[in-house]
Design a protein around this motif. Structure first.
Motif, PDB file in Angstrom:
ATOM      1  N   CYS A 145       0.860  -1.185   0.000  1.00  4.62           N
ATOM      2  CA  CYS A 145       0.000   0.000   0.000  1.00  4.62           C
ATOM      3  C   CYS A 145       0.900   1.240   0.000  1.00  4.62           C
ATOM      4  CB  CYS A 145      -0.913   0.002   1.225  1.00  4.62           C
ATOM      5  SG  CYS A 145      -1.916   1.500   1.367  1.00  4.62           S
ATOM      6  N   PRO A 146       0.835   2.085  -1.031  1.00  5.92           N
ATOM      7  CA  PRO A 146       1.756   3.214  -1.147  1.00  5.92           C
ATOM      8  C   PRO A 146       1.170   4.541  -0.662  1.00  5.92           C
ATOM      9  CG  PRO A 146       0.668   2.905  -3.238  1.00  5.92           C
ATOM     10  CD  PRO A 146       0.045   1.913  -2.269  1.00  5.92           C
ATOM     11  N   THR A 147       0.249   4.478   0.323  1.00  9.36           N
ATOM     12  CA  THR A 147      -0.478   5.701   0.663  1.00  9.36           C
ATOM     13  C   THR A 147      -0.377   6.146   2.111  1.00  9.36           C
ATOM     14  OG1 THR A 147      -2.478   4.365   0.989  1.00  9.36           O
ATOM     15  CG2 THR A 147      -2.191   5.394  -1.176  1.00  9.36           C
ATOM     16  N   PHE A 148      -0.151   5.239   3.070  1.00  8.73           N
ATOM     17  CA  PHE A 148      -0.152   5.628   4.476  1.00  8.73           C
ATOM     18  C   PHE A 148       1.180   5.324   5.152  1.00  8.73           C
ATOM     19  CE2 PHE A 148      -4.604   5.476   3.471  1.00  8.73           C
ATOM     20  CZ  PHE A 148      -5.139   6.547   4.184  1.00  8.73           C
ATOM     21  N   ARG A 149       1.463   4.044   5.384  1.00 16.25           N
ATOM     22  CA  ARG A 149       2.746   3.694   6.016  1.00 16.25           C
ATOM     23  C   ARG A 149       3.928   4.170   5.194  1.00 16.25           C
ATOM     24  NH1 ARG A 149       3.567  -2.234   6.369  1.00 16.25           N
ATOM     25  NH2 ARG A 149       1.877  -2.329   4.844  1.00 16.25           N
ATOM     26  N   TYR A 150       3.779   4.136   3.889  1.00 18.14           N
ATOM     27  CA  TYR A 150       4.863   4.493   2.980  1.00 18.14           C
ATOM     28  C   TYR A 150       4.427   5.662   2.098  1.00 18.14           C
ATOM     29  CZ  TYR A 150       5.896  -0.559   3.713  1.00 18.14           C
ATOM     30  OH  TYR A 150       6.120  -1.806   4.229  1.00 18.14           O
ATOM     31  N   HIS A 151       5.298   6.632   1.928  1.00 16.78           N
ATOM     32  CA  HIS A 151       5.067   7.662   0.916  1.00 16.78           C
ATOM     33  C   HIS A 151       5.371   7.059  -0.456  1.00 16.78           C
ATOM     34  CE1 HIS A 151       5.661  11.315  -1.454  1.00 16.78           C
ATOM     35  NE2 HIS A 151       5.036  11.987  -0.498  1.00 16.78           N
ATOM     36  N   PRO A 152       4.613   7.413  -1.496  1.00 13.45           N
ATOM     37  CA  PRO A 152       4.859   6.806  -2.809  1.00 13.45           C
ATOM     38  C   PRO A 152       6.274   7.027  -3.347  1.00 13.45           C
ATOM     39  CG  PRO A 152       3.231   8.590  -2.938  1.00 13.45           C
ATOM     40  CD  PRO A 152       3.401   8.253  -1.506  1.00 13.45           C
ATOM     41  N   ALA A 153       6.910   8.146  -2.999  1.00 10.75           N
ATOM     42  CA  ALA A 153       8.284   8.365  -3.457  1.00 10.75           C
ATOM     43  C   ALA A 153       9.233   7.345  -2.842  1.00 10.75           C
ATOM     44  CB  ALA A 153       8.734   9.782  -3.114  1.00 10.75           C
ATOM     45  N   GLY A 206      16.390  -7.743 -12.235  1.00  7.58           N
ATOM     46  CA  GLY A 206      15.245  -7.684 -13.132  1.00  7.58           C
ATOM     47  C   GLY A 206      14.133  -8.660 -12.853  1.00  7.58           C
ATOM     48  N   ARG A 207      14.120  -9.263 -11.657  1.00  8.28           N
ATOM     49  CA  ARG A 207      13.105 -10.291 -11.356  1.00  8.28           C
ATOM     50  C   ARG A 207      11.928  -9.766 -10.544  1.00  8.28           C
ATOM     51  NH1 ARG A 207      15.398 -14.248  -7.888  1.00  8.28           N
ATOM     52  NH2 ARG A 207      17.331 -13.076  -7.611  1.00  8.28           N
ATOM     53  N   PHE A 208      11.852  -8.453 -10.309  1.00 18.58           N
ATOM     54  CA  PHE A 208      10.857  -7.922  -9.369  1.00 18.58           C
ATOM     55  C   PHE A 208       9.713  -7.228 -10.085  1.00 18.58           C
ATOM     56  CE2 PHE A 208       9.395  -4.409  -6.525  1.00 18.58           C
ATOM     57  CZ  PHE A 208       8.783  -5.218  -5.572  1.00 18.58           C
ATOM     58  N   ARG A 209       8.496  -7.470  -9.562  1.00 22.63           N
ATOM     59  CA  ARG A 209       7.306  -6.725  -9.980  1.00 22.63           C
ATOM     60  C   ARG A 209       6.703  -6.072  -8.738  1.00 22.63           C
ATOM     61  NH1 ARG A 209       3.847 -11.117 -13.320  1.00 22.63           N
ATOM     62  NH2 ARG A 209       4.358 -12.338 -11.469  1.00 22.63           N
ATOM     63  N   LEU A 210       6.253  -4.839  -8.894  1.00 21.25           N
ATOM     64  CA  LEU A 210       5.698  -4.071  -7.783  1.00 21.25           C
ATOM     65  C   LEU A 210       4.182  -4.191  -7.785  1.00 21.25           C
ATOM     66  CD1 LEU A 210       5.971  -2.030  -5.443  1.00 21.25           C
ATOM     67  CD2 LEU A 210       5.959  -0.198  -7.176  1.00 21.25           C
ATOM     68  N   GLY A 211       3.665  -5.020  -6.879  1.00 21.49           N
ATOM     69  CA  GLY A 211       2.223  -5.140  -6.714  1.00 21.49           C
ATOM     70  C   GLY A 211       1.728  -4.116  -5.713  1.00 21.49           C
ATOM     71  N   LEU A 212       0.723  -3.344  -6.096  1.00 12.53           N
ATOM     72  CA  LEU A 212       0.205  -2.251  -5.280  1.00 12.53           C
ATOM     73  C   LEU A 212      -1.285  -2.435  -5.016  1.00 12.53           C
ATOM     74  CD1 LEU A 212       1.899   0.761  -7.118  1.00 12.53           C
ATOM     75  CD2 LEU A 212       2.647  -0.302  -4.971  1.00 12.53           C
ATOM     76  N   GLY A 213      -1.723  -1.960  -3.845  1.00 14.89           N
ATOM     77  CA  GLY A 213      -3.139  -1.983  -3.505  1.00 14.89           C
ATOM     78  C   GLY A 213      -3.483  -0.837  -2.588  1.00 14.89           C
ATOM     79  N   SER A 214      -4.768  -0.593  -2.398  1.00 13.02           N
ATOM     80  CA  SER A 214      -5.221   0.559  -1.617  1.00 13.02           C
ATOM     81  C   SER A 214      -5.188   0.325  -0.116  1.00 13.02           C
ATOM     82  CB  SER A 214      -6.626   0.983  -2.054  1.00 13.02           C
ATOM     83  OG  SER A 214      -7.529  -0.101  -1.923  1.00 13.02           O
ATOM     84  N   GLY A 215      -4.824  -0.877   0.327  1.00 13.40           N
ATOM     85  CA  GLY A 215      -4.496  -1.085   1.726  1.00 13.40           C
ATOM     86  C   GLY A 215      -5.628  -1.557   2.616  1.00 13.40           C
ATOM     87  N   GLU A 216      -5.238  -1.878   3.849  1.00 12.88           N
ATOM     88  CA  GLU A 216      -6.166  -2.316   4.890  1.00 12.88           C
ATOM     89  C   GLU A 216      -5.903  -1.509   6.158  1.00 12.88           C
ATOM     90  OE1 GLU A 216      -6.535  -6.688   5.372  1.00 12.88           O
ATOM     91  OE2 GLU A 216      -5.046  -6.779   3.769  1.00 12.88           O
ATOM     92  N   ASN A 217      -6.965  -1.186   6.842  1.00 11.17           N
ATOM     93  CA  ASN A 217      -6.857  -0.468   8.114  1.00 11.17           C
ATOM     94  C   ASN A 217      -5.934  -1.204   9.078  1.00 11.17           C
ATOM     95  OD1 ASN A 217      -7.356   1.362  10.153  1.00 11.17           O
ATOM     96  ND2 ASN A 217      -9.478   0.757  10.482  1.00 11.17           N
ATOM     97  N   LEU A 218      -5.963  -2.528   9.030  1.00  9.64           N
ATOM     98  CA  LEU A 218      -5.157  -3.377   9.898  1.00  9.64           C
ATOM     99  C   LEU A 218      -3.694  -2.952   9.928  1.00  9.64           C
ATOM    100  CD1 LEU A 218      -4.974  -6.154  11.490  1.00  9.64           C
ATOM    101  CD2 LEU A 218      -4.439  -7.173   9.262  1.00  9.64           C
ATOM    102  N   ASN A 219      -3.161  -2.562   8.791  1.00  6.44           N
ATOM    103  CA  ASN A 219      -1.740  -2.248   8.675  1.00  6.44           C
ATOM    104  C   ASN A 219      -1.446  -0.757   8.625  1.00  6.44           C
ATOM    105  OD1 ASN A 219      -1.052  -5.128   8.187  1.00  6.44           O
ATOM    106  ND2 ASN A 219      -2.305  -4.759   6.379  1.00  6.44           N
ATOM    107  N   GLU A 220      -2.350   0.019   8.072  1.00  8.91           N
ATOM    108  CA  GLU A 220      -2.058   1.425   7.806  1.00  8.91           C
ATOM    109  C   GLU A 220      -2.385   2.342   8.977  1.00  8.91           C
ATOM    110  OE1 GLU A 220      -0.338   1.627   5.104  1.00  8.91           O
ATOM    111  OE2 GLU A 220      -0.820  -0.477   4.701  1.00  8.91           O
ATOM    112  N   HIS A 221      -3.209   1.874   9.913  1.00  6.21           N
ATOM    113  CA  HIS A 221      -3.587   2.752  11.032  1.00  6.21           C
ATOM    114  C   HIS A 221      -2.409   3.050  11.960  1.00  6.21           C
ATOM    115  CE1 HIS A 221      -3.727  -0.995  13.451  1.00  6.21           C
ATOM    116  NE2 HIS A 221      -3.529  -0.191  14.475  1.00  6.21           N
ATOM    117  N   VAL A 222      -1.335   2.255  11.856  1.00  7.86           N
ATOM    118  CA  VAL A 222      -0.253   2.352  12.840  1.00  7.86           C
ATOM    119  C   VAL A 222       0.475   3.696  12.794  1.00  7.86           C
ATOM    120  CG1 VAL A 222       0.087  -0.140  12.890  1.00  7.86           C
ATOM    121  CG2 VAL A 222       1.428   1.249  11.299  1.00  7.86           C
TER     122      VAL A 222
END
Length: 323
Positions: A74-82, A97-113
């Protein structure tokens, strides 16, 4: 042809074991891996939640062929997108070159901290779209300055940028997220085998792009033990995204799932060692148009047995059925 992956599940094992599990997944022949990125486990019985990006860095060095992906960050709360862009670029270099960045809008469980609250879903979608746009811009190189509704970026630049930046995957749950994925993502991510999601992704520009699903399973030669373990650690799974994204704490998931029975879990997830049951659970994803499917073996102490069985039985059966 469908590709089958292994989930490095950070909620159910410590960091050193997770690296060892990923090495084992490469050795037995899984096509790719995905790694969860949480601050909390869903249930206390899972017992872990190390920092996924440190684990991924170690996996990148301990493996040589296994493709890696966050599922999802989730690139919006715990982590700044930059900062997410910098982490992803660095991991792409470490993994060659083996990495893909999977992104999602997050869960309260993790981002409220981080103490920023948990706004309404429409606001979260706005934040997510702005964050993905910032990450994309930084992957293109040069300095990025952005003053948006939710984020500011002041002359940021990725100094260690791979020649090919990580492909971006976006987790979807409805029409709006499918539209965003079709427009800004290189691949779709979903946890439900819903053909409406893949069709919406196609309508919005996703035709021909990969779509990656995920399926929890619980292998054990003792099916009763497998059902009990799946109920103990994964009964939260049936709550659905709209509910799960709002709950703030493992105790909340305990309360929300208190009436879920072992039989309910056994009806929803393949448990035991009957390979045909596993194939039946995979088929809806294939029929819905998923090109990749990551399996989650439930139980941190049961990965070695699952990997051995996968090498001898499960992977050959999956490839024979869904070549």
């Amino acid at each position: 042809m469908v590709h089958f992956g292994y989930t490095v599940m950070t909620e159910q094992a410590g960091p050193r074991d997770l690296v060892r599990h990923a090495v084992g997944a490469e050795e037995v022949g899984f096509d790719f891996s995905v790694t969860s990125d949480h601050y909390f486990p869903w249930l206390r019985s899972q017992g872990h939640s190390p920092y996924a990006w440190s684990v991924l860095g170690a996996i990148a060095q301990a493996t040589s062929r296994l493709p890696l992906m966050t599922y999802v960050t989730c690139p919006t709360f715990r982590y700044h997108p930059a900062v997410v862009a910098q982490k992803a670029a660095t991991l792409q270099l470490l993994s060659e070159g083996r990495f893909r960045l999977g992104l999602g809008s997050g869960e309260n469980l993790n981002e409220h901290v981080v103490g920023r609250g948990w706004p309404a879903v429409d606001v979260r979608h706005e934040m997510f779209e702005e964050a993905v746009t910032i990450i994309r811009a930084l992957f293109e190189g040069g300095h990025v300055t952005h003053h948006g509704k939710h984020y500011d970026v002041d002359s940021a630049r990725l100094w260690d940028l791979p020649d090919a930046p990580p492909p971006i995957g976006v987790a979807v749950s409805g029409e709006r997220s499918c539209a965003l994925a079709g427009r800004l993502a290189d691949l779709l991510i979903a946890t439900e085998p819903d053909p409406d999601l893949t069709a919406a992704f196609d309508r919005h520009g996703g035709a021909g792009k990969p779509r990656v699903g995920q399926l929890p399973v619980c292998f054990d030669t003792d099916r009763t033990a497998a059902v009990a373990r799946a109920h103990d650690q994964f009964r939260w799974f049936g709550g659905g995204w709209k509910v799960n994204s709002e709950l703030p704490h493992p105790d909340s998931f305990e309360g929300a799932t208190q009436y879920v029975r072992p039989d309910d879990v056994a009806d929803a997830l393949p448990c035991g060692d009957d390979v045909d049951t596993f194939l039946e659970a995979v088929r809806p994803f294939v029929d819905a148009g998923f090109t990749e499917l990551a399996l989650v073996q439930i139980g941190g102490d049961h990965q070695d047995a699952f990997l051995e069985w996968s090498a001898k039985t499960l992977l050959p059966a999956l490839r024979g059925a869904f070549a």
